[in-house]
Motif scaffolding. Sequence first.
Motif, PDB file in Angstrom:
ATOM      1  N   SER A  11       0.917  -1.220  -0.048  1.00 34.12           N
ATOM      2  CA  SER A  11       0.194  -0.019   0.115  1.00 34.12           C
ATOM      3  C   SER A  11       0.892   1.449  -0.037  1.00 34.12           C
ATOM      4  N   PHE A  12       2.123   1.116  -0.200  1.00 32.12           N
ATOM      5  CA  PHE A  12       2.965   2.204  -0.478  1.00 32.12           C
ATOM      6  C   PHE A  12       2.852   2.995  -1.853  1.00 32.12           C
ATOM      7  N   GLU A  13       3.310   4.437  -1.995  1.00 30.59           N
ATOM      8  CA  GLU A  13       3.018   4.887  -2.884  1.00 30.59           C
ATOM      9  C   GLU A  13       4.718   5.507  -3.287  1.00 30.59           C
ATOM     10  N   THR A  37       0.642  -1.684  -4.044  1.00 31.79           N
ATOM     11  CA  THR A  37       1.470  -0.354  -4.157  1.00 31.79           C
ATOM     12  C   THR A  37       1.439   0.200  -5.362  1.00 31.79           C
ATOM     13  N   VAL A  38       1.676   1.571  -5.330  1.00 32.01           N
ATOM     14  CA  VAL A  38       1.468   2.272  -6.568  1.00 32.01           C
ATOM     15  C   VAL A  38       2.979   3.068  -7.040  1.00 32.01           C
ATOM     16  N   PHE A  39       3.443   2.721  -8.198  1.00 30.28           N
ATOM     17  CA  PHE A  39       4.571   3.135  -8.564  1.00 30.28           C
ATOM     18  C   PHE A  39       4.189   4.426  -9.561  1.00 30.28           C
ATOM     19  N   HIS A  40       4.292   5.558  -9.157  1.00 32.33           N
ATOM     20  CA  HIS A  40       3.833   6.616 -10.218  1.00 32.33           C
ATOM     21  C   HIS A  40       4.783   6.998 -11.343  1.00 32.33           C
ATOM     22  N   ARG A  41       6.147   6.700 -11.164  1.00 31.18           N
ATOM     23  CA  ARG A  41       7.322   6.923 -12.071  1.00 31.18           C
ATOM     24  C   ARG A  41       7.678   5.427 -12.499  1.00 31.18           C
ATOM     25  N   PHE A  56       3.095  -8.862  -5.787  1.00 28.63           N
ATOM     26  CA  PHE A  56       2.794  -7.475  -6.437  1.00 28.63           C
ATOM     27  C   PHE A  56       1.440  -7.434  -6.963  1.00 28.63           C
ATOM     28  N   ASP A  57       0.295  -8.238  -6.213  1.00 31.88           N
ATOM     29  CA  ASP A  57      -1.048  -8.342  -6.593  1.00 31.88           C
ATOM     30  C   ASP A  57      -1.692  -6.870  -6.369  1.00 31.88           C
ATOM     31  N   ASP A  58      -2.510  -6.340  -7.233  1.00 32.96           N
ATOM     32  CA  ASP A  58      -3.074  -5.172  -7.073  1.00 32.96           C
ATOM     33  C   ASP A  58      -2.324  -3.962  -7.306  1.00 32.96           C
ATOM     34  N   SER A  59      -1.119  -4.246  -7.450  1.00 31.50           N
ATOM     35  CA  SER A  59      -0.193  -3.183  -7.589  1.00 31.50           C
ATOM     36  C   SER A  59      -0.547  -2.173  -8.869  1.00 31.50           C
ATOM     37  N   ILE A  60      -0.173  -0.905  -8.926  1.00 29.22           N
ATOM     38  CA  ILE A  60      -0.435  -0.278 -10.047  1.00 29.22           C
ATOM     39  C   ILE A  60       0.952   0.591 -10.683  1.00 29.22           C
ATOM     40  N   PHE A  61       1.425   0.228 -11.547  1.00 27.67           N
ATOM     41  CA  PHE A  61       2.457   0.745 -12.351  1.00 27.67           C
ATOM     42  C   PHE A  61       2.157   1.835 -13.472  1.00 27.67           C
ATOM     43  N   LYS A  62       2.292   3.131 -12.941  1.00 26.58           N
ATOM     44  CA  LYS A  62       1.599   3.837 -14.032  1.00 26.58           C
ATOM     45  C   LYS A  62       2.610   4.495 -15.222  1.00 26.58           C
ATOM     46  N   LYS A  71      14.899 -13.041 -10.999  1.00 20.82           N
ATOM     47  CA  LYS A  71      14.588 -14.613 -10.747  1.00 20.82           C
ATOM     48  C   LYS A  71      13.589 -14.673  -9.589  1.00 20.82           C
ATOM     49  N   PHE A  72      12.637 -15.422  -9.863  1.00 21.28           N
ATOM     50  CA  PHE A  72      11.538 -15.655  -8.655  1.00 21.28           C
ATOM     51  C   PHE A  72      11.650 -17.018  -8.509  1.00 21.28           C
ATOM     52  N   ALA A  73      11.865 -17.373  -7.093  1.00 16.11           N
ATOM     53  CA  ALA A  73      11.936 -18.643  -6.570  1.00 16.11           C
ATOM     54  C   ALA A  73      10.649 -19.695  -6.937  1.00 16.11           C
ATOM     55  N   GLY A  74       9.544 -18.844  -6.612  1.00 14.42           N
ATOM     56  CA  GLY A  74       7.992 -19.405  -6.752  1.00 14.42           C
ATOM     57  C   GLY A  74       7.037 -18.741  -6.033  1.00 14.42           C
ATOM     58  N   ASP A  75       5.854 -19.024  -6.616  1.00 16.04           N
ATOM     59  CA  ASP A  75       4.571 -18.207  -6.024  1.00 16.04           C
ATOM     60  C   ASP A  75       4.667 -16.683  -6.187  1.00 16.04           C
ATOM     61  N   ALA A  76       5.184 -16.203  -7.279  1.00 20.51           N
ATOM     62  CA  ALA A  76       5.374 -14.871  -7.736  1.00 20.51           C
ATOM     63  C   ALA A  76       3.613 -14.603  -8.009  1.00 20.51           C
ATOM     64  N   LYS A  77       3.146 -13.216  -7.243  1.00 20.68           N
ATOM     65  CA  LYS A  77       2.055 -12.861  -7.619  1.00 20.68           C
ATOM     66  C   LYS A  77       1.724 -11.627  -8.243  1.00 20.68           C
ATOM     67  N   PHE A  78       1.378 -11.460  -9.382  1.00 18.94           N
ATOM     68  CA  PHE A  78       1.009 -10.122  -9.752  1.00 18.94           C
ATOM     69  C   PHE A  78      -0.432 -10.067 -10.199  1.00 18.94           C
ATOM     70  N   SER A  79      -1.244 -10.791  -9.411  1.00 20.03           N
ATOM     71  CA  SER A  79      -2.637 -10.950  -9.877  1.00 20.03           C
ATOM     72  C   SER A  79      -3.298  -9.382  -9.869  1.00 20.03           C
ATOM     73  N   ARG A  80      -4.222  -9.096 -11.017  1.00 21.14           N
ATOM     74  CA  ARG A  80      -4.912  -7.766 -10.953  1.00 21.14           C
ATOM     75  C   ARG A  80      -3.839  -6.541 -11.133  1.00 21.14           C
ATOM     76  N   ALA A  81      -2.681  -6.596 -11.130  1.00 20.40           N
ATOM     77  CA  ALA A  81      -1.701  -5.613 -11.477  1.00 20.40           C
ATOM     78  C   ALA A  81      -1.969  -4.776 -12.782  1.00 20.40           C
TER      79      ALA A  81
END
Length: 206
Positions: A11-13, A37-41, A56-62, A71-81
């Motif tokens: 939930s950080f911006e 988390t919201v990434f404005h830049r 990284f689920d529900d994050s926004i990359f503007k 490298k991701f060992a496993g269970d990387a989650k970007f759902s709804r990003a």
Amino acid sequence: ISQNERIEFSSFEFLLEVDFREAKFCGTPGGALFQKTVFHRGASFENACFGKQARFDDSIFKSGASFSKTKFAGDAKFSRAVFQTVSFSGSELGANACFDDILVVEDCSFAETIFGENAQFDRAFFERAHFQFSRFGVGASFESAVFSALAQFDNTEFEARANFSGVAFCSSAVFVGATFGDLASFQGKSHQTLLDIAAKRAKSLI
């Protein structure tokens, strides 16, 4: 960053550009938490290393985001990003990588990326997506995904049970040299509801 059990930015911006290149998020209990988390830049995680539970689920990359050669060992989650543009080129993802319901407004690249078993892109919405020369383990799923302008899967390798049921290829789809294991499915479905949802979610980038 290294040898930490839990790194949390939920939930950080980030108002300015973010540079996590070559960072090591090694902890398994809790892992790296960037949900909502919201990434404005621009955001760069190039050559980074994640243990279990990269979230990284529900994050926004503007703006542009890069996870190239990560490298991701496993269970990387970007759902709804939500992404403006993003690259995972040359990355390695362990089992159960979740990209379900992601929205990419412009370009995304997963070229030369290696996926473990059960990679999920169900109901994802892509404008232009590049998966050429990638490798998928058993059970890769793109069920009900939408490729609006371009889907590139040339020379991509799929093991058994690749699922493209209900996928909408609205323009160019390229599978030259692609290989599929047993039980691949391209069964058709309706997509109008998903297109409407994607249009609404794109407003989060404004």
